[in-house]
Design an enzyme around this catalytic site. Structure first.
Site, PDB file in Angstrom:
ATOM      1  N   LYS A 185       7.266  -7.855  -3.260  1.00  0.00           N
ATOM      2  CA  LYS A 185       5.805  -7.879  -3.079  1.00  0.00           C
ATOM      3  C   LYS A 185       5.162  -9.106  -3.747  1.00  0.00           C
ATOM      4  O   LYS A 185       5.763  -9.737  -4.618  1.00  0.00           O
ATOM      5  CB  LYS A 185       5.211  -6.570  -3.605  1.00  0.00           C
ATOM      6  CG  LYS A 185       5.707  -5.340  -2.815  1.00  0.00           C
ATOM      7  CD  LYS A 185       4.963  -4.074  -3.217  1.00  0.00           C
ATOM      8  CE  LYS A 185       5.465  -2.875  -2.416  1.00  0.00           C
ATOM      9  NZ  LYS A 185       4.701  -1.650  -2.734  1.00  0.00           N
ATOM     10  N   TYR A 215       1.750  -0.360   7.154  1.00  0.00           N
ATOM     11  CA  TYR A 215       1.401   0.778   6.285  1.00  0.00           C
ATOM     12  C   TYR A 215       0.540   1.820   7.011  1.00  0.00           C
ATOM     13  O   TYR A 215      -0.201   2.559   6.368  1.00  0.00           O
ATOM     14  CB  TYR A 215       0.697   0.281   5.026  1.00  0.00           C
ATOM     15  CG  TYR A 215       1.643  -0.275   3.976  1.00  0.00           C
ATOM     16  CD1 TYR A 215       2.571   0.549   3.334  1.00  0.00           C
ATOM     17  CD2 TYR A 215       1.607  -1.621   3.610  1.00  0.00           C
ATOM     18  CE1 TYR A 215       3.436   0.054   2.371  1.00  0.00           C
ATOM     19  CE2 TYR A 215       2.467  -2.123   2.636  1.00  0.00           C
ATOM     20  CZ  TYR A 215       3.380  -1.270   2.012  1.00  0.00           C
ATOM     21  OH  TYR A 215       4.231  -1.761   1.058  1.00  0.00           O
ATOM     22  N   PHE A 248      -6.285   4.410  -1.280  1.00  0.00           N
ATOM     23  CA  PHE A 248      -5.765   3.110  -1.706  1.00  0.00           C
ATOM     24  C   PHE A 248      -5.418   2.196  -0.539  1.00  0.00           C
ATOM     25  O   PHE A 248      -4.923   1.083  -0.749  1.00  0.00           O
ATOM     26  CB  PHE A 248      -4.557   3.293  -2.633  1.00  0.00           C
ATOM     27  CG  PHE A 248      -3.361   3.991  -2.011  1.00  0.00           C
ATOM     28  CD1 PHE A 248      -2.459   3.307  -1.211  1.00  0.00           C
ATOM     29  CD2 PHE A 248      -3.137   5.347  -2.238  1.00  0.00           C
ATOM     30  CE1 PHE A 248      -1.352   3.948  -0.658  1.00  0.00           C
ATOM     31  CE2 PHE A 248      -2.039   6.005  -1.679  1.00  0.00           C
ATOM     32  CZ  PHE A 248      -1.149   5.300  -0.886  1.00  0.00           C
ATOM     33  N   ARG A 297      16.292   3.571  -3.233  1.00  0.00           N
ATOM     34  CA  ARG A 297      15.154   4.222  -3.902  1.00  0.00           C
ATOM     35  C   ARG A 297      15.492   4.512  -5.365  1.00  0.00           C
ATOM     36  O   ARG A 297      14.625   4.429  -6.236  1.00  0.00           O
ATOM     37  CB  ARG A 297      14.757   5.518  -3.168  1.00  0.00           C
ATOM     38  CG  ARG A 297      14.207   5.331  -1.752  1.00  0.00           C
ATOM     39  CD  ARG A 297      12.821   4.711  -1.690  1.00  0.00           C
ATOM     40  NE  ARG A 297      11.788   5.547  -2.230  1.00  0.00           N
ATOM     41  CZ  ARG A 297      10.490   5.450  -1.899  1.00  0.00           C
ATOM     42  NH1 ARG A 297      10.087   4.548  -0.990  1.00  0.00           N
ATOM     43  NH2 ARG A 297       9.605   6.214  -2.450  1.00  0.00           N
ATOM     44  N   ASN A 315       3.622  -2.933  -7.553  1.00  0.00           N
ATOM     45  CA  ASN A 315       4.863  -2.383  -8.103  1.00  0.00           C
ATOM     46  C   ASN A 315       6.112  -3.140  -7.662  1.00  0.00           C
ATOM     47  O   ASN A 315       7.209  -2.590  -7.642  1.00  0.00           O
ATOM     48  CB  ASN A 315       4.954  -0.874  -7.797  1.00  0.00           C
ATOM     49  CG  ASN A 315       4.940  -0.572  -6.324  1.00  0.00           C
ATOM     50  OD1 ASN A 315       4.915  -1.488  -5.503  1.00  0.00           O
ATOM     51  ND2 ASN A 315       4.975   0.692  -5.966  1.00  0.00           N
ATOM     52  N   HIS A 328       9.217  -2.882  -2.264  1.00  0.00           N
ATOM     53  CA  HIS A 328       9.167  -1.772  -1.314  1.00  0.00           C
ATOM     54  C   HIS A 328      10.585  -1.402  -0.905  1.00  0.00           C
ATOM     55  O   HIS A 328      11.435  -2.277  -0.756  1.00  0.00           O
ATOM     56  CB  HIS A 328       8.392  -2.205  -0.052  1.00  0.00           C
ATOM     57  CG  HIS A 328       8.569  -1.257   1.107  1.00  0.00           C
ATOM     58  ND1 HIS A 328       7.775  -0.159   1.287  1.00  0.00           N
ATOM     59  CD2 HIS A 328       9.473  -1.240   2.128  1.00  0.00           C
ATOM     60  CE1 HIS A 328       8.178   0.496   2.382  1.00  0.00           C
ATOM     61  NE2 HIS A 328       9.198  -0.137   2.906  1.00  0.00           N
ATOM     62  N   GLU A 344      11.014  -0.275  10.110  1.00  0.00           N
ATOM     63  CA  GLU A 344      10.538  -1.383   9.274  1.00  0.00           C
ATOM     64  C   GLU A 344      11.373  -2.644   9.492  1.00  0.00           C
ATOM     65  O   GLU A 344      10.830  -3.756   9.516  1.00  0.00           O
ATOM     66  CB  GLU A 344      10.546  -0.938   7.805  1.00  0.00           C
ATOM     67  CG  GLU A 344       9.510   0.152   7.550  1.00  0.00           C
ATOM     68  CD  GLU A 344       9.616   0.817   6.179  1.00  0.00           C
ATOM     69  OE1 GLU A 344      10.533   0.461   5.402  1.00  0.00           O
ATOM     70  OE2 GLU A 344       8.781   1.693   5.896  1.00  0.00           O
TER      71      GLU A 344
HETATM   72  P1  IDP Z   1       6.500   4.051  -2.163  1.00  0.00           P
HETATM   73  O1  IDP Z   1       6.305   2.552  -2.004  1.00  0.00           O
HETATM   74  O2  IDP Z   1       7.156   4.391  -3.467  1.00  0.00           O
HETATM   75  O3  IDP Z   1       7.176   4.682  -0.975  1.00  0.00           O
HETATM   76  P2  IDP Z   1       3.991   5.116  -1.164  1.00  0.00           P
HETATM   77  O4  IDP Z   1       3.373   6.392  -1.612  1.00  0.00           O
HETATM   78  O5  IDP Z   1       4.629   5.076   0.198  1.00  0.00           O
HETATM   79  O6  IDP Z   1       5.034   4.675  -2.291  1.00  0.00           O
HETATM   80  O7  IDP Z   1       2.871   3.996  -1.233  1.00  0.00           O
HETATM   81  C1  IDP Z   1       3.045   2.737  -0.636  1.00  0.00           C
HETATM   82  C2  IDP Z   1       2.550   1.674  -1.594  1.00  0.00           C
HETATM   83  O8  IDP Z   1       1.140   1.832  -1.777  1.00  0.00           O
HETATM   84  C3  IDP Z   1       3.106   1.754  -3.016  1.00  0.00           C
HETATM   85  O9  IDP Z   1       4.377   1.172  -3.156  1.00  0.00           O
HETATM   86  C4  IDP Z   1       2.049   1.008  -3.795  1.00  0.00           C
HETATM   87  O10 IDP Z   1       2.164  -0.408  -3.639  1.00  0.00           O
HETATM   88  C5  IDP Z   1       0.771   1.467  -3.106  1.00  0.00           C
HETATM   89  N1  IDP Z   1       0.174   2.658  -3.744  1.00  0.00           N
HETATM   90  C6  IDP Z   1       0.644   3.926  -3.750  1.00  0.00           C
HETATM   91  N2  IDP Z   1      -0.172   4.751  -4.433  1.00  0.00           N
HETATM   92  C7  IDP Z   1      -1.200   3.975  -4.880  1.00  0.00           C
HETATM   93  C8  IDP Z   1      -2.377   4.231  -5.653  1.00  0.00           C
HETATM   94  O11 IDP Z   1      -2.661   5.360  -6.071  1.00  0.00           O
HETATM   95  N3  IDP Z   1      -3.191   3.159  -5.902  1.00  0.00           N
HETATM   96  C9  IDP Z   1      -2.934   1.899  -5.449  1.00  0.00           C
HETATM   97  N4  IDP Z   1      -1.838   1.608  -4.712  1.00  0.00           N
HETATM   98  C10 IDP Z   1      -0.981   2.632  -4.435  1.00  0.00           C
HETATM   99 MG    MG Z   2       6.552   4.857   0.994  1.00  0.00          MG
END
Ligand code: IDP
Ligand code: MG
Length: 139
Positions: free
Chosen positions: A11, A51, A59, A87, A114, A117, A128
Site C-alpha cells: 500500500k 474495494y 471508511f 493472511r 496498514n 493487502h 483480484e
Molecule cells: P483486510 O484488508 O484485513 O481484509 P478489510 O476489512 O477488508 O480488511 O478492509 C479493507 C481495508 O480497508 C483495510 O485493509 C484497511 O486499509 C481499510 N480499513 C478497514 N477498516 C478500516 C477502518 O475502520 N478505518 C479506516 N480504514 C479501514
Molecule cells: Mg478484506
C-alpha cells in the site's frame, strides 16, 4: 491454480517510506514466490471498483483516497494454501491487534494505512489477480 496463489498489494504508506524491499524480504522468508508483480497508480474509479465490497461503509471514501494517494505494488504470490498462509503472515487488519512478527505489526501506521493487502478467499484471489493482470493462468 486456485488454492496455490493469493493476490497482494503493497500500500502507498509502505511505498512512500521505502518499505517495499523489507516487505518483499518478509514475503520471501515466508516461503512465498512472487510470480507476477508491477507498480500501478490506481485511479479513483479503479480503487472504488477493487474495494466494491466496502462501498457504503464509513471508511470507504478515506480508503479510496488513501489507495489512490500514490503508487502501489500489486503481486500474485504462490504458496501452498496461499490465501490462509498469507493472511497469517500479514496479521490482523488493525495493527494494534496484529501478532508480533507480522507484516502489519511491523509496517502499518494505522488500521487504514496498514501497509499490505491480502486476498481473503480463493475466489477473491482470482477476482483480484484478474483485476490487475491479464491471463493469470500464465503465471
Ligand atoms: P483486510 O484488508 O484485513 O481484509 P478489510 O476489512 O477488508 O480488511 O478492509 C479493507 C481495508 O480497508 C483495510 O485493509 C484497511 O486499509 C481499510 N480499513 C478497514 N477498516 C478500516 C477502518 O475502520 N478505518 C479506516 N480504514 C479501514
Ligand atoms: Mg478484506
Amino acid at each position: 491454480m486456485a488454492g496455490n496463489f493469493t493476490f497482494a498489494i503493497v500500500k502507498p504508506n509502505a511505498i512512500r517510506t521505502g518499505k517495499t524491499g523489507p516487505i518483499l524480504a518478509m514475503i520471501n522468508e515466508g516461503g512465498f514466490v512472487v510470480s507476477a508483480m508491477k507498480m500501478v497508480y490506481m485511479t479513483t474509479e479503479q480503487a472504488e471498483s477493487f474495494y466494491e465490497v466496502h462501498r457504503g461503509k464509513g471508511f470507504f471514501t478515506e480508503l479510496v483516497e488513501f489507495m489512490t494517494s500514490g503508487p502501489v505494488v500489486v503481486m500474485i504470490l504462490r504458496h501452498e494454501n496461499a490465501v490462509e498462509e498469507f493472511r497469517k503472515l500479514i496479521g490482523a487488519t488493525d495493527p494494534e491487534k496484529a501478532d508480533p512478527g507480522t507484516i502489519r505489526k511491523t509496517f502499518a501506521i494505522s488500521i487504514k494505512m496498514n501497509a499490505i493487502h491480502g486476498s481473503d478467499s480463493d475466489e477473491n484471489a482470482v477476482r483480484e489477480a484478474n483485476f490487475f493482470f491479464a491471463e493469470i493462468e500464465r503465471y
